[in-house]
Design an enzyme around this catalytic site. Structure first.
Site, PDB file in Angstrom:
ATOM      1  N   ASN A  93     -10.113  31.566   4.883  1.00  0.00           N
ATOM      2  CA  ASN A  93      -9.398  30.966   3.760  1.00  0.00           C
ATOM      3  C   ASN A  93      -9.072  29.517   4.109  1.00  0.00           C
ATOM      4  OD1 ASN A  93      -7.627  30.171   1.771  1.00  0.00           O
ATOM      5  ND2 ASN A  93      -6.278  31.951   1.933  1.00  0.00           N
TER       6      ASN A  93
ATOM      7  N   HIS B 289     -11.685  31.301  -5.089  1.00  0.00           N
ATOM      8  CA  HIS B 289     -10.966  30.914  -3.885  1.00  0.00           C
ATOM      9  C   HIS B 289     -11.210  31.994  -2.842  1.00  0.00           C
ATOM     10  CE1 HIS B 289      -7.862  30.203  -1.029  1.00  0.00           C
ATOM     11  NE2 HIS B 289      -7.064  31.161  -1.470  1.00  0.00           N
TER      12      HIS B 289
ATOM     13  N   CYS C  47      -3.247  27.010  -2.284  1.00  0.00           N
ATOM     14  CA  CYS C  47      -4.635  27.463  -2.466  1.00  0.00           C
ATOM     15  C   CYS C  47      -5.169  27.198  -3.871  1.00  0.00           C
ATOM     16  CB  CYS C  47      -4.745  28.945  -2.125  1.00  0.00           C
ATOM     17  SG  CYS C  47      -4.323  29.334  -0.412  1.00  0.00           S
TER      18      CYS C  47
END
Length: 323
Positions: free
Chosen positions: A280, A250, A114
């Site tokens: 996500n 993020h 990520c």
């Protein structure tokens, strides 16, 4: 000659298929209320059968080129941040280069889960300011749905697929006012690898594997490490965190985002959030959110934008840029 990296354009692409919380609740023991309350996610996009990470990346990259008014041949560096490459090799960046019809510049992947887009952005910026390359495509692209265990409600509700891209150009430091990438900050603590990982790989099992996560422990690490990275990158640029115009995090969890906002005394209306409709998307989430902010008119040229991310490794980092 002193150079800096300036953003010329951004682009985004999301697969057409949307998977809602209600639809997920028919597959696993969960509910819309349970997911929304704990994560802020209501739906996510899922790549179609045969739709590859490179397909998403190429679509986002072409949108970024169009936004920048440039052609693929204008690019001499492609850096793709992804955890879900098309193949073990060659790199997804090489495949994207071919799909775009770009010339034979450098092309490679970055794997920091990520945090990948922060790592890719920082890497590309260093190549540009060195003078080795002139224009770069920095892409975050994921088909995370391919590595999910759809019977594990603690992970399958979180992730979605998508891609986002930046076009960066090296310009002389004195040009373009104060625009450009100001600073970046990256860290990893491999001692925490068991908090978020995939239980398969080429040299270990010979299989792709599935995402495994100790969610509560990741959550506890996130706010502290992300906040520390944001402060560090602003200190490097000699700019107070509270001077930023926009916070583009993020898109991992709405509670983590709001925890960081509170810890650093930011305002909720400074946050660009796409988590409700995208979930996500790992390395794609920062450029996807940034593009959303540009498209709806919130982020404007000259605005000071702060990015952050944390992912498996554990990796984490931040970057500061004047749009």
């Amino acid at each position: 000659m002193s150079l800096k990296a300036v953003l010329r354009g951004c682009g985004a692409f999301l697969p057409k298929q949307v998977l809602t919380n209600q639809e997920l609740s028919k597959r696993v023991d969960t509910s819309d209320e349970w997911i929304t309350e704990r994560t802020g996610i209501r739906e996510r996009h899922i790549a179609a059968e045969g739709e590859l990470t490179s397909d998403l990346a190429a679509r986002a990259a072409q949108a970024a080129l169009d936004n920048a008014g440039l052609k693929a041949d204008d690019i001499d560096l492609i850096v793709v941040a992804t955890t879900t490459p098309d193949l073990t090799f060659p790199s997804t960046a090489a495949i994207v280069q071919a799909k775009l019809g770009a010339g034979a510049g450098a092309a490679f992947d970055v794997q920091a889960v990520c945090s990948g887009f922060i790592y890719a952005l920082s890497t590309a910026e260093k190549f540009l300011i060195s003078g080795q390359h002139k224009r770069a495509l920095v892409i975050g692209a994921e088909t995370f749905s391919r590595i999910l265990d759809w019977e594990d409600r603690s992970t399958c509700v979180l992730f979605g697929d998508g891609a986002g891209a930046f076009v960066l150009e090296a310009v002389e430091e004195a040009d373009e006012g104060d625009r450009g990438v100001k600073a970046s900050y990256m860290r990893c603590d491999g001692r925490l690898v068991d908090l978020l990982y995939v239980d398969g790989g080429v040299s270990s099992t010979g299989t792709v594997g599935h995402v495994r996560m100790q969610g509560n422990k990741v959550f506890r690490e996130a706010v502290t490490r992300i906040s520390q990275a944001m402060v560090a990158v602003c200190d490097e640029a000699n700019i107070p965190v509270t001077d930023i115009d926009w916070f583009v995090p993020h898109q991992a969890n709405e509670r983590i985002i709001q925890g960081v906002v509170k810890k650093l005394d930011l305002r909720s209306d400074q946050v660009i959030s796409t988590i409700a409709g995208q979930g996500n998307t790992s390395a794609a989430s920062i450029p996807l959110a940034y593009c959303a902010g540009v498209e709806d008119g919130r982020i404007k040229s000259g605005d000071l934008v702060l990015f952050e991310a944390m992912g498996g490794g554990l990796t984490w980092g931040a970057a500061l840029m004047r749009a």
